[in-house]
Write an enzyme that holds these catalytic residues in place. Structure first.
Site, PDB file in Angstrom:
ATOM      1  N   SER A 237       1.251  -1.150   0.232  1.00 21.21           N
ATOM      2  CA  SER A 237       0.170   0.120   0.364  1.00 21.21           C
ATOM      3  C   SER A 237       0.799   1.063  -0.626  1.00 21.21           C
ATOM      4  O   SER A 237       2.276   1.262   0.036  1.00 21.21           O
ATOM      5  CB  SER A 237      -0.689   0.170   1.248  1.00 21.21           C
TER       6      SER A 237
ATOM      7  N   SER B 107       2.222   4.574  -1.598  1.00 26.16           N
ATOM      8  CA  SER B 107       2.615   5.738  -3.140  1.00 26.16           C
ATOM      9  C   SER B 107       3.786   5.596  -3.967  1.00 26.16           C
ATOM     10  O   SER B 107       3.709   4.859  -5.232  1.00 26.16           O
ATOM     11  CB  SER B 107       2.541   7.190  -3.151  1.00 26.16           C
ATOM     12  N   THR B 108       4.208   5.114  -3.092  1.00 24.36           N
ATOM     13  CA  THR B 108       5.890   3.763  -3.243  1.00 24.36           C
ATOM     14  C   THR B 108       5.455   3.041  -4.765  1.00 24.36           C
ATOM     15  O   THR B 108       5.567   2.602  -6.100  1.00 24.36           O
ATOM     16  CB  THR B 108       6.914   3.832  -3.204  1.00 24.36           C
TER      17      THR B 108
ATOM     18  N   ASP C 261       6.263  -3.360  -1.384  1.00 21.34           N
ATOM     19  CA  ASP C 261       5.990  -3.300  -0.259  1.00 21.34           C
ATOM     20  C   ASP C 261       6.023  -1.699  -0.319  1.00 21.34           C
ATOM     21  O   ASP C 261       8.474  -1.661   0.328  1.00 21.34           O
ATOM     22  CB  ASP C 261       5.561  -4.057   0.497  1.00 21.34           C
ATOM     23  N   GLY C 262       5.913  -0.207   0.366  1.00 25.08           N
ATOM     24  CA  GLY C 262       5.929   0.986   0.758  1.00 25.08           C
ATOM     25  C   GLY C 262       6.830   0.897   2.418  1.00 25.08           C
ATOM     26  O   GLY C 262       6.582  -0.776   2.678  1.00 25.08           O
ATOM     27  N   ALA C 263       7.745   1.873   3.050  1.00 23.38           N
ATOM     28  CA  ALA C 263       7.503   1.893   4.320  1.00 23.38           C
ATOM     29  C   ALA C 263       7.673   3.256   4.325  1.00 23.38           C
ATOM     30  O   ALA C 263       7.987   3.724   3.973  1.00 23.38           O
ATOM     31  CB  ALA C 263       8.782   1.236   5.062  1.00 23.38           C
TER      32      ALA C 263
ATOM     33  N   GLY D 106       2.362   1.263   8.120  1.00 26.38           N
ATOM     34  CA  GLY D 106       0.744   1.849   8.811  1.00 26.38           C
ATOM     35  C   GLY D 106       0.768   3.495   8.763  1.00 26.38           C
ATOM     36  O   GLY D 106      -0.098   3.287   8.702  1.00 26.38           O
TER      37      GLY D 106
ATOM     38  N   GLU E  48      -0.984  -5.879   5.241  1.00 25.50           N
ATOM     39  CA  GLU E  48       0.341  -5.640   4.837  1.00 25.50           C
ATOM     40  C   GLU E  48       1.690  -6.953   5.297  1.00 25.50           C
ATOM     41  O   GLU E  48       2.110  -7.622   4.393  1.00 25.50           O
ATOM     42  CB  GLU E  48       1.326  -4.519   4.354  1.00 25.50           C
TER      43      GLU E  48
END
Ligand code: DER
Length: 236
Positions: A28, A30-31, A88-90, A102, A110
């Site tokens: 989830s 924007s990246t 996934d992003g972070a 989160g 996730e």
């Protein structure tokens, strides 16, 4: 920042998305949008199999997969580590590749999808990198609404200096409600030694009513886009 995110995301896909992969998790934020952008291009170029399916980590992630017209599957259609990889992003990454996630309130799904894959790859811009977690971000904790006040007290007993119920702001009167119908508490702790992240995750998870924390300790690689458009990799 967009250039940095796109550089990290595209390179992660080019390095890791093998033609033989059958199932790919999409995180989830924007990246990961740029991960899906590159995947769609590869699908159109016939460089990945049309049989490859994609598993979301929440409504935003699901919409991303559907908008890209990629084959969608739900996590419950797989057993065990049924996914080949997750991108996934972070929100914050330390030197051992522990992450705070989160920021988008999706950390339960996730983590469920991330733990269902053989490899978990992080894509982020350089602003997310810290020496220690909690230098820049609080730890999001998804909680069942009935346990809200008890968990606030419990988190403070665990050392949180501040625990804030995430509010819907201008988007929604009252608290943010997650895709699973729960609340998010943002708990601020002093910067964590990388070796202590796992223990704090487990301590928080033991609190009655906690659904999931935003502490992720199993990424093996992170693609970091620098603001000058280059990228670098961090390894655990
Ligand atoms: O909520 C999350 O963990 C998401 O991955 C997200 O916070 C990542 O942030 P981004 O929008 O900068 O990719």
């Amino acid at each position: 920042i967009v250039v940095a995110k796109r550089a990290a995301a595209h390179r992660a896909i080019m390095d890791h998305l093998k033609p033989e992969f059958k199932a790919v998790g999409i995180g989830s934020g924007s990246t990961v949008v740029f991960c899906v952008e590159r995947i769609k291009q590869l699908m159109e170029e016939g460089k990945i199999s049309k049989d490859t399916v994609f598993v979301p980590t929440g409504y935003q992630s699901k919409d991303l997969i559907l908008a890209a017209q990629l084959p969608l599957r739900e996590i419950n259609q797989f057993s065990g580590a049924g996914l080949d990889i997750v991108f996934d992003g972070a929100d914050e990454i330390d030197e051992d590749l522990n992450c705070i996630k989160g920021g988008g309130a999706c950390q339960f799904q996730e983590k469920l999808v991330g733990l269902s894959a053989k490899k978990f790859v992080i894509v982020a811009d350089e602003t997310k990198v810290s020496t220690k977690l909690c230098e820049k971000r609080a730890i999001p904790v998804e909680v069942m609404p009935q346990a809200l006040n008890k968990i606030i007290a419990d988190l403070k007993r665990l050392g949180a200096s501040e625990v804030i119920l995430r509010d819907g702001g201008h988007c929604k009167a009252g608290p943010v409600i997650t895709d699973n119908g729960n609340f998010i508490l943002d708990a601020r702790f002093v910067p964590l030694l990388p070796d202590s992240v796992c223990q704090l995750d487990q301590q928080i998870k033991l609190l009655t009513g906690v659904v999931e924390t935003g502490l992720f300790t199993y990424a093996k690689e992170a693609y970091i886009g620098d603001l000058d458009g280059s990228f670098r990799m961090l390894y655990d």
